[in-house]
Design a protein around this motif. Structure first.
Motif, PDB file in Angstrom:
ATOM      1  N   ALA A 168      60.737 -72.715   9.495  1.00  0.00           N
ATOM      2  CA  ALA A 168      60.569 -73.632  10.897  1.00  0.00           C
ATOM      3  C   ALA A 168      59.932 -74.952  10.655  1.00  0.00           C
ATOM      4  O   ALA A 168      60.404 -75.857  11.354  1.00  0.00           O
ATOM      5  N   SER A 169      59.086 -75.003   9.506  1.00  0.00           N
ATOM      6  CA  SER A 169      58.569 -76.558   9.423  1.00  0.00           C
ATOM      7  C   SER A 169      59.689 -77.275   9.028  1.00  0.00           C
ATOM      8  O   SER A 169      59.625 -78.653   9.381  1.00  0.00           O
ATOM      9  N   ALA A 170      60.600 -76.925   8.166  1.00  0.00           N
ATOM     10  CA  ALA A 170      61.608 -77.881   7.858  1.00  0.00           C
ATOM     11  C   ALA A 170      62.668 -77.999   8.636  1.00  0.00           C
ATOM     12  O   ALA A 170      62.905 -79.183   8.809  1.00  0.00           O
ATOM     13  N   ASN A 171      62.939 -77.355   9.561  1.00  0.00           N
ATOM     14  CA  ASN A 171      63.905 -77.660  10.667  1.00  0.00           C
ATOM     15  C   ASN A 171      63.254 -78.392  11.517  1.00  0.00           C
ATOM     16  O   ASN A 171      63.855 -79.135  12.200  1.00  0.00           O
ATOM     17  N   GLU A 172      61.842 -78.336  11.773  1.00  0.00           N
ATOM     18  CA  GLU A 172      61.276 -79.137  12.746  1.00  0.00           C
ATOM     19  C   GLU A 172      61.387 -80.702  12.123  1.00  0.00           C
ATOM     20  O   GLU A 172      61.711 -81.557  13.024  1.00  0.00           O
ATOM     21  N   ILE A 173      61.238 -80.564  10.890  1.00  0.00           N
ATOM     22  CA  ILE A 173      61.101 -82.137  10.256  1.00  0.00           C
ATOM     23  C   ILE A 173      62.516 -82.620  10.601  1.00  0.00           C
ATOM     24  O   ILE A 173      62.783 -83.787  10.784  1.00  0.00           O
ATOM     25  N   LEU A 174      63.559 -81.866  10.115  1.00  0.00           N
ATOM     26  CA  LEU A 174      64.979 -82.270  10.155  1.00  0.00           C
ATOM     27  C   LEU A 174      65.288 -82.597  11.869  1.00  0.00           C
ATOM     28  O   LEU A 174      66.065 -83.689  11.783  1.00  0.00           O
ATOM     29  N   LEU A 188      75.077 -87.857  22.399  1.00  0.00           N
ATOM     30  CA  LEU A 188      74.929 -86.660  23.514  1.00  0.00           C
ATOM     31  C   LEU A 188      75.661 -85.509  23.291  1.00  0.00           C
ATOM     32  O   LEU A 188      75.314 -84.316  23.697  1.00  0.00           O
ATOM     33  N   SER A 189      76.973 -85.690  22.776  1.00  0.00           N
ATOM     34  CA  SER A 189      77.675 -84.297  22.692  1.00  0.00           C
ATOM     35  C   SER A 189      77.104 -83.521  21.215  1.00  0.00           C
ATOM     36  O   SER A 189      77.283 -82.313  21.224  1.00  0.00           O
ATOM     37  N   THR A 190      76.841 -84.201  20.266  1.00  0.00           N
ATOM     38  CA  THR A 190      76.707 -83.405  19.027  1.00  0.00           C
ATOM     39  C   THR A 190      75.075 -83.188  18.933  1.00  0.00           C
ATOM     40  O   THR A 190      74.664 -82.312  17.942  1.00  0.00           O
ATOM     41  N   GLY A 191      74.484 -84.018  19.549  1.00  0.00           N
ATOM     42  CA  GLY A 191      72.769 -83.941  19.599  1.00  0.00           C
ATOM     43  C   GLY A 191      72.224 -84.318  18.147  1.00  0.00           C
ATOM     44  O   GLY A 191      71.060 -84.343  17.956  1.00  0.00           O
ATOM     45  N   LEU A 192      73.179 -85.151  17.306  1.00  0.00           N
ATOM     46  CA  LEU A 192      72.662 -85.879  16.049  1.00  0.00           C
ATOM     47  C   LEU A 192      72.613 -87.325  16.657  1.00  0.00           C
ATOM     48  O   LEU A 192      73.480 -87.859  17.079  1.00  0.00           O
ATOM     49  N   LYS A 193      71.573 -87.963  15.612  1.00  0.00           N
ATOM     50  CA  LYS A 193      71.532 -89.429  15.625  1.00  0.00           C
ATOM     51  C   LYS A 193      72.677 -90.242  14.968  1.00  0.00           C
ATOM     52  O   LYS A 193      73.029 -91.134  15.373  1.00  0.00           O
ATOM     53  N   THR A 194      72.994 -89.432  14.107  1.00  0.00           N
ATOM     54  CA  THR A 194      74.029 -90.348  13.007  1.00  0.00           C
ATOM     55  C   THR A 194      75.174 -89.044  12.723  1.00  0.00           C
ATOM     56  O   THR A 194      75.030 -88.026  12.696  1.00  0.00           O
ATOM     57  N   ASP A 195      76.362 -89.923  12.256  1.00  0.00           N
ATOM     58  CA  ASP A 195      77.332 -88.979  11.846  1.00  0.00           C
ATOM     59  C   ASP A 195      77.405 -88.852  10.198  1.00  0.00           C
ATOM     60  O   ASP A 195      78.496 -88.080   9.771  1.00  0.00           O
ATOM     61  N   SER A 196      76.425 -89.361   9.527  1.00  0.00           N
ATOM     62  CA  SER A 196      76.603 -89.158   8.264  1.00  0.00           C
ATOM     63  C   SER A 196      74.987 -89.595   7.761  1.00  0.00           C
ATOM     64  O   SER A 196      74.214 -90.278   8.301  1.00  0.00           O
ATOM     65  N   TYR A 197      75.004 -89.038   6.521  1.00  0.00           N
ATOM     66  CA  TYR A 197      73.512 -89.392   5.782  1.00  0.00           C
ATOM     67  C   TYR A 197      73.366 -90.527   5.633  1.00  0.00           C
ATOM     68  O   TYR A 197      72.000 -91.323   5.548  1.00  0.00           O
ATOM     69  N   ALA A 198      74.237 -91.538   5.229  1.00  0.00           N
ATOM     70  CA  ALA A 198      73.999 -93.108   4.673  1.00  0.00           C
ATOM     71  C   ALA A 198      73.575 -93.726   5.828  1.00  0.00           C
ATOM     72  O   ALA A 198      72.743 -94.574   5.599  1.00  0.00           O
ATOM     73  N   SER A 206      65.093 -87.370   2.252  1.00  0.00           N
ATOM     74  CA  SER A 206      64.257 -86.126   2.995  1.00  0.00           C
ATOM     75  C   SER A 206      65.170 -85.147   3.459  1.00  0.00           C
ATOM     76  O   SER A 206      65.080 -83.961   3.260  1.00  0.00           O
ATOM     77  N   VAL A 207      66.096 -85.824   4.145  1.00  0.00           N
ATOM     78  CA  VAL A 207      67.157 -84.570   5.206  1.00  0.00           C
ATOM     79  C   VAL A 207      67.799 -83.850   3.973  1.00  0.00           C
ATOM     80  O   VAL A 207      68.071 -82.750   3.970  1.00  0.00           O
ATOM     81  N   LEU A 208      68.320 -84.544   2.797  1.00  0.00           N
ATOM     82  CA  LEU A 208      69.126 -83.874   1.638  1.00  0.00           C
ATOM     83  C   LEU A 208      68.306 -82.770   0.922  1.00  0.00           C
ATOM     84  O   LEU A 208      68.512 -81.631   0.644  1.00  0.00           O
ATOM     85  N   SER A 209      67.078 -83.225   0.623  1.00  0.00           N
ATOM     86  CA  SER A 209      66.073 -82.290   0.025  1.00  0.00           C
ATOM     87  C   SER A 209      65.800 -81.201   0.924  1.00  0.00           C
ATOM     88  O   SER A 209      65.678 -80.058   0.491  1.00  0.00           O
ATOM     89  N   LEU A 210      65.601 -81.224   2.134  1.00  0.00           N
ATOM     90  CA  LEU A 210      65.260 -80.180   3.143  1.00  0.00           C
ATOM     91  C   LEU A 210      66.322 -79.270   3.335  1.00  0.00           C
ATOM     92  O   LEU A 210      66.177 -78.066   3.438  1.00  0.00           O
ATOM     93  N   THR A 211      67.667 -79.734   3.370  1.00  0.00           N
ATOM     94  CA  THR A 211      68.842 -79.114   3.581  1.00  0.00           C
ATOM     95  C   THR A 211      68.971 -78.144   2.347  1.00  0.00           C
ATOM     96  O   THR A 211      69.396 -76.901   2.627  1.00  0.00           O
ATOM     97  N   HIS A 212      68.743 -78.782   1.255  1.00  0.00           N
ATOM     98  CA  HIS A 212      68.870 -77.690   0.094  1.00  0.00           C
ATOM     99  C   HIS A 212      67.944 -76.912   0.028  1.00  0.00           C
ATOM    100  O   HIS A 212      68.217 -75.761  -0.169  1.00  0.00           O
ATOM    101  N   GLN A 213      66.512 -77.177   0.455  1.00  0.00           N
ATOM    102  CA  GLN A 213      65.484 -76.311   0.268  1.00  0.00           C
ATOM    103  C   GLN A 213      66.029 -74.998   1.369  1.00  0.00           C
ATOM    104  O   GLN A 213      65.903 -73.806   1.051  1.00  0.00           O
ATOM    105  N   LEU A 214      66.373 -75.520   2.537  1.00  0.00           N
ATOM    106  CA  LEU A 214      66.801 -74.147   3.492  1.00  0.00           C
ATOM    107  C   LEU A 214      68.021 -73.588   3.120  1.00  0.00           C
ATOM    108  O   LEU A 214      67.973 -72.330   3.280  1.00  0.00           O
ATOM    109  N   GLY A 215      68.894 -74.172   2.431  1.00  0.00           N
ATOM    110  CA  GLY A 215      69.941 -73.295   1.772  1.00  0.00           C
ATOM    111  C   GLY A 215      69.468 -72.218   0.791  1.00  0.00           C
ATOM    112  O   GLY A 215      69.989 -71.079   0.892  1.00  0.00           O
ATOM    113  N   GLN A 216      68.443 -72.699   0.005  1.00  0.00           N
ATOM    114  CA  GLN A 216      67.838 -71.707  -1.119  1.00  0.00           C
ATOM    115  C   GLN A 216      67.309 -70.722  -0.177  1.00  0.00           C
ATOM    116  O   GLN A 216      67.482 -69.352  -0.648  1.00  0.00           O
TER     117      GLN A 216
END
Length: 498
Positions: free
Chosen positions: A450-456, A30-40, A48-58
């Motif tokens: 926008a698409s990548a952020n929606e999927i993330l 509720l406070s962070t808005g994230l389902k988990t606190d680690s990728y694991a 998918s999250v790691l790939s999309l995060t890398h793409q967004l960084g580029q």
């Protein structure tokens, strides 16, 4: 009634601990808005999250590059749009202004040119984020020298005015005849160049004659010359023309017409009583015509060529100066040096003018862009403004000065037509196309982000409403469990033995 066993008590406590851990995790969601606190903890979605995060960084790096490039191109485009306006204003003023010396030495068109020259230097020395924009890859050096230095020199360093003066001495010669010699032997008049090889003064290209009783030979020889031998008397109205090449690549023609008038008017020679008198009259008229042409077209062409010598040089080259003193008898040019000449342009001289900067705007796409002060049309605009600002006259009523001014302004106007070179307007257009490419690429990046952020978001983000419902439910369960535990802790076997 059954008495709780130890295992049941322990199981209840474990259940409470699990619910408390789940409660803490829901509060974190509720406070962070994230389902988990680690990728694991994402399971199979973590790749998918790691790939999309890398793409967004580029993409973020590309958009940052695009933003900076757009700013630089916008400044370049605005600057060169003003330079293009200066081209139009200069051509208009040259076409409409007369030979009135508004300040004693220059016309209104020249005064305007001096102001626009100063403005252009300031424009071409613009900086954005501590980078000079019009010096090519050399972004840390001011590309264009100061206006006063260019015109008047600095210390022992010659500027444009000194180049014009030295070149005029070399082209006109000590006697003002454009480095031509004029002599006679009997009834033969000879017009010849004074030295060979020599890059200065008039060059005799051709002689055309309709004179009867006159033999014309040449041009030929070294130095090149032409002979006119009068064997009798020509007829009135017959002509002879000398085509003379000028230092700036243009040409002029000196034409004399035979006449019975005495004295003859300008452009004519008097037919004498015999061949000897006629040849003498012809020589005198030709001498006058050559000197006038030297003071008019040759002087204008010489000034244009001096400006070319000062401004036009490529990578590895240097401005060209008259190899003197003495200048009136010089025959060649020499390389200027940084010690004796103001070097007007100090930027990059590489071969890719206009494509000096390369921006990585996508994974497999680069954009080459830019504009340099030494690009032909930009340099020519600066050069003609400087030339007009440097030229000076002394007498508005002097017909030779008036005609020389017209010859100079005509040449300046032709240069500003940019025949054979990319115009300033075309450079601005190319910058506009580059800006359009950046805009379209940015739009594509925005859509991808926008698409990548929606999927993330679907993978990572927790639903606040759903989490709230779960928290309320879990809180109720925990309260009930705590109450049961409390009651069980108060029970004793004594309560059942009565």
């Amino acid at each position: 009634m059954q008495v709780s066993t130890l295992s049941q008590s322990l199981a209840l406590r474990q259940s409470i601990n699990d619910m408390r851990a789940q409660f803490d995790d829901l509060q974190r969601q509720l406070s962070t808005g994230l389902k988990t606190d680690s990728y694991a903890k994402l399971g199979t979605d973590r790749n998918s999250v790691l790939s999309l995060t890398h793409q967004l960084g580029q993409i973020s790096a590309y958009t940052n590059t695009i933003s900076k490039t757009q700013m630089r191109i916008e400044v370049m485009s605005t600057t060169l749009t003003r330079v293009n306006d200066i081209v139009s204003e200069t051509k208009t003023s040259l076409a409409t202004s007369g030979f009135e010396l508004v300040n004693g030495t220059q016309t209104s068109a020249q005064v305007q040119a001096a102001m626009t020259f100063d403005e252009m230097v300031n424009l071409l020395n613009l900086q954005v984020e501590d980078r000079y924009l019009f010096g090519g890859k050399d972004t840390q050096t001011r590309p264009v020298a100061l206006p006063d230095e260019i015109l008047n020199g600095s210390g022992n360093k010659a500027g444009l005015k000194q180049f014009i003066d030295e070149r005029a001495q070399a082209d006109l010669g000590a006697d003002g005849r454009g480095r031509l010699t004029l002599g006679s032997a009997g009834t033969t008049v000879t017009l010849a160049e004074d030295a060979d090889p020599s890059v200065f003064g008039f060059k005799i290209a051709a002689v055309q004659s309709t004179l009867s009783n006159a033999n014309v030979t040449g041009p030929a020889g070294s130095p090149q010359g032409a002979d006119v031998d009068f064997t009798g008397l020509p007829a009135a109205g017959e002509t002879i023309s000398f085509e003379l090449n000028l230092p700036d690549g243009t040409a002029t023609t000196v034409t004399l017409k035979a006449t019975t008038n005495n004295p003859a008017e300008a452009g004519e020679f008097t037919i004498g009583g015999d061949a000897t008198a006629t040849s003498a009259n012809f020589q005198a008229a030709l001498d006058t015509a050559i000197q006038r042409e030297a003071n008019v077209t040759l002087r204008a062409a010489s000034a244009v060529e001096a400006a070319d010598n000062f401004f036009d040089y490529a990578a590895g080259g240097l401005p060209q100066r008259v190899d003197g003193p003495p200048f009136g008898t010089a025959t060649g040019l020499r390389d200027a040096t940084a010690d004796d000449t103001v070097i007007w342009y100090s930027g990059d001289l590489g071969p890719n003018a206009g494509k000096d900067f390369v921006a990585q705007i996508d994974e497999s796409r680069q954009l080459a862009y830019g504009a340099r002060a030494d690009q032909a049309s930009i340099r020519d605009t600066l050069k003609m403004s400087a030339l007009l600002a440097a030229a000076e006259y002394s007498d508005a009523d002097d017909l030779e000065q008036r005609d020389s001014y017209r010859a100079l302004t005509s040449r300046a106007g032709q240069v500003l037509n940019f025949k054979g070179v990319q115009s300033v307007e075309s450079i601005v257009t190319n910058l506009g196309l580059a800006a359009s490419t950046l805009s379209h690429t940015q739009d594509r990046h925005d859509a991808t982000m926008a698409s990548a952020n929606e999927i993330l978001g679907d993978i990572q983000n927790a639903d606040a409403y759903e989490v709230g419902v779960k928290l309320t439910t879990l809180q109720t369960q925990l309260q009930a469990s705590f109450q049961v535990t409390s009651l069980l802790s108060q029970l004793s076997l004594v309560n059942y033995i009565r």
